[in-house]
Design an enzyme around this catalytic site. Sequence first.
Site, mmCIF file in Angstrom:
data_model
loop_
_atom_site.group_PDB
_atom_site.id
_atom_site.type_symbol
_atom_site.label_atom_id
_atom_site.label_comp_id
_atom_site.label_asym_id
_atom_site.label_seq_id
_atom_site.Cartn_x
_atom_site.Cartn_y
_atom_site.Cartn_z
ATOM 1 C CB ALA A 203 115.296 47.294 5.891
ATOM 2 N N GLY B 164 109.858 42.814 11.656
ATOM 3 C CA GLY B 164 109.268 41.847 10.436
ATOM 4 C C GLY B 164 110.562 41.122 9.804
ATOM 5 C CB CYS B 165 113.228 42.273 7.776
ATOM 6 S SG CYS B 165 112.498 43.189 6.489
ATOM 7 C CB THR B 166 114.848 40.955 12.606
ATOM 8 O OG1 THR B 166 115.533 41.940 12.439
ATOM 9 C CG2 THR B 166 115.676 40.170 14.118
ATOM 10 C CB ALA C 164 116.512 36.992 9.318
#
Length: 132
Positions: free
Chosen positions: A46, A51-53, A56
Amino acid sequence: MNVDLQPDPMIGRMLPDVDLEFADGRTAHLPDDWKGRWTLLYFYPADDTPGCTAQAHAYRDNIDEFKRVNVQVVGVSPDDADSHRRFTKKHQLNFPLLSDPLHVLARAMGAYAGESVSRDTFLIDPEGRVRQ
């Protein structure tokens, strides 16, 4: 100690034939649009989660290294294009994001197990075949 190392079933397989939307509204026609280019394709659950940030940001901060070896980076999550646009702008991402709300690509690549998208990364060769 016995370690059973099974080969990844994706290695050697072609990208599936799918159309997905980029954050900017363009449509990606896979695998044709990526033929002739190495692609690092990564799946994440998401936009704008911790974690995804961080993931990225790692790709964003090292994009010159990928470009130096002629590899394009592309992220994929189930979020829609509007969410991707906000995420890209907020974090100044310098690579494209694809929207896969029906998990079509994630399922085909083994990155969706029925509950959520897993963090999986694939290296796709210029012919559209998974190499790693």
